[in-house]
Write a protein that holds these residues in place. Structure first.
Motif, PDB file in Angstrom:
ATOM      1  N   GLU A  89       0.833  -1.200   0.000  1.00  0.00           N
ATOM      2  CA  GLU A  89       0.000   0.000   0.000  1.00  0.00           C
ATOM      3  C   GLU A  89       0.870   1.252   0.000  1.00  0.00           C
ATOM      4  OE1 GLU A  89      -2.746  -0.043   3.206  1.00  0.00           O
ATOM      5  OE2 GLU A  89      -3.764  -1.865   2.532  1.00  0.00           O
ATOM      6  N   GLN A  90       0.311   2.328  -0.567  1.00  0.00           N
ATOM      7  CA  GLN A  90       1.036   3.601  -0.620  1.00  0.00           C
ATOM      8  C   GLN A  90       1.215   4.161   0.791  1.00  0.00           C
ATOM      9  OE1 GLN A  90      -0.738   7.055  -0.414  1.00  0.00           O
ATOM     10  NE2 GLN A  90       1.356   7.767  -0.223  1.00  0.00           N
ATOM     11  N   GLN A  91       2.444   4.609   1.097  1.00  0.00           N
ATOM     12  CA  GLN A  91       2.781   5.114   2.432  1.00  0.00           C
ATOM     13  C   GLN A  91       2.975   6.628   2.393  1.00  0.00           C
ATOM     14  OE1 GLN A  91       3.085   3.094   5.277  1.00  0.00           O
ATOM     15  NE2 GLN A  91       2.319   1.451   3.958  1.00  0.00           N
ATOM     16  N   ASP A  92       2.161   7.350   3.144  1.00  0.00           N
ATOM     17  CA  ASP A  92       2.290   8.803   3.228  1.00  0.00           C
ATOM     18  C   ASP A  92       2.962   9.170   4.543  1.00  0.00           C
ATOM     19  OD1 ASP A  92       2.082  11.456   2.645  1.00  0.00           O
ATOM     20  OD2 ASP A  92      -0.087  11.449   2.296  1.00  0.00           O
ATOM     21  N   LEU A  93       3.242  10.447   4.721  1.00  0.00           N
ATOM     22  CA  LEU A  93       3.822  10.926   5.976  1.00  0.00           C
ATOM     23  C   LEU A  93       2.723  11.121   7.013  1.00  0.00           C
ATOM     24  CD1 LEU A  93       6.176  13.735   4.578  1.00  0.00           C
ATOM     25  CD2 LEU A  93       6.814  11.397   5.137  1.00  0.00           C
ATOM     26  N   ASP A  94       3.087  10.995   8.281  1.00  0.00           N
ATOM     27  CA  ASP A  94       2.154  11.312   9.354  1.00  0.00           C
ATOM     28  C   ASP A  94       2.247  12.817   9.596  1.00  0.00           C
ATOM     29  OD1 ASP A  94       0.561  11.515  11.547  1.00  0.00           O
ATOM     30  OD2 ASP A  94       1.834  10.348  12.897  1.00  0.00           O
ATOM     31  N   VAL A  95       1.271  13.548   9.085  1.00  0.00           N
ATOM     32  CA  VAL A  95       1.344  15.014   9.127  1.00  0.00           C
ATOM     33  C   VAL A  95       0.621  15.617  10.336  1.00  0.00           C
ATOM     34  CG1 VAL A  95       1.603  15.228   6.625  1.00  0.00           C
ATOM     35  CG2 VAL A  95      -0.684  15.194   7.611  1.00  0.00           C
ATOM     36  N   THR A  96       0.221  14.770  11.296  1.00  0.00           N
ATOM     37  CA  THR A  96      -0.544  15.277  12.441  1.00  0.00           C
ATOM     38  C   THR A  96       0.343  15.965  13.480  1.00  0.00           C
ATOM     39  OG1 THR A  96      -0.365  13.078  13.471  1.00  0.00           O
ATOM     40  CG2 THR A  96      -2.351  13.531  12.176  1.00  0.00           C
ATOM     41  N   HIS A 285       3.123   5.353  -5.535  1.00  0.00           N
ATOM     42  CA  HIS A 285       1.991   4.416  -5.496  1.00  0.00           C
ATOM     43  C   HIS A 285       2.448   3.076  -6.085  1.00  0.00           C
ATOM     44  CE1 HIS A 285      -1.122   7.435  -4.508  1.00  0.00           C
ATOM     45  NE2 HIS A 285      -0.359   8.255  -5.211  1.00  0.00           N
ATOM     46  N   PRO A 286       2.688   2.055  -5.279  1.00  0.00           N
ATOM     47  CA  PRO A 286       3.154   0.762  -5.794  1.00  0.00           C
ATOM     48  C   PRO A 286       2.258   0.163  -6.875  1.00  0.00           C
ATOM     49  CG  PRO A 286       3.407   0.819  -3.418  1.00  0.00           C
ATOM     50  CD  PRO A 286       2.644   2.057  -3.801  1.00  0.00           C
ATOM     51  N   ASP A 287       0.940   0.271  -6.714  1.00  0.00           N
ATOM     52  CA  ASP A 287       0.034  -0.321  -7.702  1.00  0.00           C
ATOM     53  C   ASP A 287       0.137   0.383  -9.056  1.00  0.00           C
ATOM     54  OD1 ASP A 287      -1.015   1.960  -6.501  1.00  0.00           O
ATOM     55  OD2 ASP A 287      -3.107   1.332  -6.769  1.00  0.00           O
ATOM     56  N   ARG A 288       0.324   1.701  -9.022  1.00  0.00           N
ATOM     57  CA  ARG A 288       0.430   2.457 -10.279  1.00  0.00           C
ATOM     58  C   ARG A 288       1.763   2.190 -10.978  1.00  0.00           C
ATOM     59  NH1 ARG A 288      -1.995   8.408  -8.519  1.00  0.00           N
ATOM     60  NH2 ARG A 288      -3.770   7.619  -7.318  1.00  0.00           N
ATOM     61  N   ILE A 289       2.827   2.073 -10.182  1.00  0.00           N
ATOM     62  CA  ILE A 289       4.141   1.776 -10.766  1.00  0.00           C
ATOM     63  C   ILE A 289       4.122   0.386 -11.398  1.00  0.00           C
ATOM     64  CG2 ILE A 289       6.593   1.411 -10.277  1.00  0.00           C
ATOM     65  CD1 ILE A 289       5.838   4.320 -10.170  1.00  0.00           C
ATOM     66  N   ALA A 290       3.505  -0.582 -10.699  1.00  0.00           N
ATOM     67  CA  ALA A 290       3.398  -1.942 -11.244  1.00  0.00           C
ATOM     68  C   ALA A 290       2.627  -1.925 -12.560  1.00  0.00           C
ATOM     69  CB  ALA A 290       2.702  -2.855 -10.232  1.00  0.00           C
ATOM     70  N   SER A 291       1.571  -1.121 -12.607  1.00  0.00           N
ATOM     71  CA  SER A 291       0.768  -1.005 -13.826  1.00  0.00           C
ATOM     72  C   SER A 291       1.601  -0.446 -14.975  1.00  0.00           C
ATOM     73  CB  SER A 291      -0.438  -0.095 -13.553  1.00  0.00           C
ATOM     74  OG  SER A 291      -1.271  -0.017 -14.679  1.00  0.00           O
ATOM     75  N   ARG A 292       2.451   0.548 -14.680  1.00  0.00           N
ATOM     76  CA  ARG A 292       3.317   1.134 -15.711  1.00  0.00           C
ATOM     77  C   ARG A 292       4.326   0.105 -16.213  1.00  0.00           C
ATOM     78  NH1 ARG A 292       5.193   7.198 -13.784  1.00  0.00           N
ATOM     79  NH2 ARG A 292       3.301   7.717 -12.650  1.00  0.00           N
ATOM     80  N   ILE A 293       4.911  -0.659 -15.269  1.00  0.00           N
ATOM     81  CA  ILE A 293       5.920  -1.657 -15.638  1.00  0.00           C
ATOM     82  C   ILE A 293       5.328  -2.691 -16.588  1.00  0.00           C
ATOM     83  CG2 ILE A 293       7.343  -3.563 -14.743  1.00  0.00           C
ATOM     84  CD1 ILE A 293       7.770  -1.874 -12.208  1.00  0.00           C
ATOM     85  N   LEU A 294       4.068  -3.047 -16.370  1.00  0.00           N
ATOM     86  CA  LEU A 294       3.416  -4.064 -17.197  1.00  0.00           C
ATOM     87  C   LEU A 294       2.743  -3.463 -18.437  1.00  0.00           C
ATOM     88  CD1 LEU A 294       1.882  -6.311 -14.390  1.00  0.00           C
ATOM     89  CD2 LEU A 294       3.969  -6.691 -15.696  1.00  0.00           C
ATOM     90  N   GLY A 295       2.992  -2.169 -18.684  1.00  0.00           N
ATOM     91  CA  GLY A 295       2.491  -1.529 -19.899  1.00  0.00           C
ATOM     92  C   GLY A 295       1.013  -1.237 -19.882  1.00  0.00           C
ATOM     93  N   MET A 296       0.414  -1.144 -18.670  1.00  0.00           N
ATOM     94  CA  MET A 296      -1.028  -0.922 -18.574  1.00  0.00           C
ATOM     95  C   MET A 296      -1.384   0.530 -18.297  1.00  0.00           C
ATOM     96  SD  MET A 296      -2.355  -4.392 -16.669  1.00  0.00           S
ATOM     97  CE  MET A 296      -1.275  -4.333 -15.253  1.00  0.00           C
TER      98      MET A 296
END
Length: 512
Positions: A89-96, A285-296
């Motif tokens: 899952e995408q990891q953001d900063l804890d901005v609180t 975003h891991p899912d988006r990078i994976a999609s790019r790698i697979l040409g999707m």
């Protein structure tokens, strides 16, 4: 980045083409190609072995899902495992936290100072933070000046460090100054070395102890491949980093660092630098990078970019102008400039599913940035009246425009011709109002105006031609022109019959 990996994985998936079942034999042959593809991408060999073993286990242990052939099933499994490899899952900063203290660490030349400026802009824009920049690198020549210049560009306060000060004292005093100025985000730009050494690590450990930052981000140059992973591991052992920022992700690196770093260090990539501008920092975003790698492709990132840069009301106004045939060269230039803010045209098109393969087929014609510059130069050489009323452009005006923009009269003719063709196509798409126009307006609203603008860009590129499904790029022919030819053959007889019927009716009326 990832282009060579994408090509090699495409070759690997060809091994499964036309096969209905996953067997030990075809899985072994396909995964051999996958393994070679990852090793060539400079992924850590232990990570490659683990990844291939997991894909093999799933491929041989699962039944092929309904509607998917063996190749599609493998792609699905590889996609799932790539997402996990990249961090899940995408990891953001804890901005609180207030103030939020972020310590930027890494080797010299990795991009810490620029990333500090980018991150301050990102957090101010997306989380309404008030940043305070702290130059704590007193060793590298001009490091303090560089961060001070970035702070001036961003219009944010910066601590007045000097080279004779102690880095730990700088960071401690900066916290006091940040509080005095009402800043709730403090970014420490620490020193780096050409290699990991004890002196550097001791200094960073002392800053960590004195300031207790909530986030320690390791900044790595994606171009260094596995070397970046090795260094990240060393920094993590000493400082317990909270995440990674990968710079130069827009370059031609093979992507090994991005694919290895989570498995080796246990820490996720949180941000990626995708260009030199201060605004060019993105969440990873891991899912988006994976999609790019697979040409999707990566439509979500494209839509987010469009929504950030293009106002909804402006997009609607543009659509209405197109529907009424009022869209002129001034509008075109304005929207072209907005699109340029989103990034390179090549990069944008690759985010559209399937466009990566189309770009390869187009080869040298793949939307060169020079063509965009030439188009803008031609439009800029027109008077305001000519931009609003293209019909005024006669031969003498064309000659003046060509000389003013440094192009030939033929280039000016091509731009005007393509622009007229684009206007007709877009007007017919909008339907001149009614349901079609409302439908297009709702699409524009949903996409922040990004996609129609991209279509429009193609009209200004003489010789570019069109891409099927992208009506703003006329001239290439291909499927659309073939479709028109087929349509004319099918309707030819019907049209002749109508004409004959009309003639017969007229003859009957005359006889009466």
């Amino acid at each position: 980045m990832f282009e060579s990996l994408q090509d090699r994985l495409g070759t690997a998936f060809q091994k499964f083409k036309g096969q209905k079942q996953l067997t030990e034999e075809n899985v072994k042959a396909g995964l051999r190609e996958v393994r070679l593809a990852l090793l060539e991408a400079d992924v850590n060999f232990k990570v490659v072995k683990q990844f291939v073993d997991q894909v093999r286990e799933r491929a041989l242990g699962e039944e092929v899902m309904k509607g998917l052939d063996a190749g599609q099933q493998v792609i699905k499994i590889v996609n799932d495992e790539l997402i996990e490899l990249l961090g899940g899952e995408q990891q953001d900063l804890d901005v609180t936290a207030k103030p939020l203290k972020i310590m930027m660490v890494g080797l010299q030349g990795s991009g810490k100072t620029t990333s500090s400026g980018k991150l301050s802009l990102f957090l101010r824009k997306h989380h309404d933070k008030k940043p305070y920049l702290v130059p704590a690198d007193v060793y590298r020549p001009a490091a303090i000046d560089q961060l001070t210049t970035l702070a001036r560009q961003l219009d944010v306060p910066v601590y007045p460090s000097t080279t004779d000060m102690n880095p730990v004292d700088i960071c401690k005093d900066a916290l006091v100054k940040a509080e005095e100025q009402g800043c709730d985000l403090v970014l420490f730009d620490t020193a780096g070395r050409l290699h990991v050494d004890e002196t550097l690590m001791d200094e960073l450990s002392n800053i960590k102890s004195a300031c207790s930052p909530q986030e320690i981000l390791f900044v790595a140059d994606a171009m260094t491949g596995q070397d970046a992973v090795t260094v990240a591991e060393a920094f993590n052992e000493k400082l317990d980093i909270s995440g990674v920022v990968l710079t130069k992700m827009d370059g031609d690196a093979r992507g090994g660092a991005a694919l290895s770093i989570k498995t080796v260090t246990g820490k996720s990539v949180k941000f990626v630098g995708v260009g030199e501008k201060l605004s060019e920092l993105e969440l990873f975003h891991p899912d988006r990078i994976a999609s790019r790698i697979l040409g999707m492709g990566d439509m979500m990132t494209l839509i987010e970019k469009a929504q950030t840069e293009i106002d909804e009301e402006e997009a609607q106004a543009m659509a209405e102008k197109m529907a009424k045939a009022e869209f002129d060269f001034e509008d075109f230039r304005s929207h072209m400039r907005k699109i340029k803010k989103l990034g390179s045209m090549e990069g944008l098109l690759k985010m559209i599913p399937g466009m990566g393969n189309v770009m390869k087929q187009m080869g040298d014609n793949a939307l060169p940035e020079d063509e965009l510059k030439r188009t803008e130069a031609i439009i800029s050489s027109m008077t305001m009246q000519e931009r609003h009323q293209p019909k005024l452009i006669n031969q003498s005006r064309k000659d003046r425009i060509a000389r003013g923009s440094g192009v030939t009269i033929k280039d000016v003719d091509s731009l005007i011709k393509n622009f007229k063709q684009m206007s007709k196509v877009m007007q017919s798409m909008m339907g001149g109002g009614g349901k079609k126009q409302k439908g297009m307006l709702s699409k524009l609203k949903g996409l922040g105006g990004g996609m129609p603008d991209m279509d429009a860009l193609g009209a200004g590129m003489p010789g570019m031609g069109g891409v099927p499904g992208m009506p703003g790029m006329p001239g290439m022919g291909g499927q659309e022109e073939e479709g028109r030819r087929t349509l004319s053959k099918k309707t030819l007889k019907a049209r002749k019959k109508k004409k004959l019927n009309k003639k017969n009716k007229k003859k009957k009326k005359k006889k009466k």
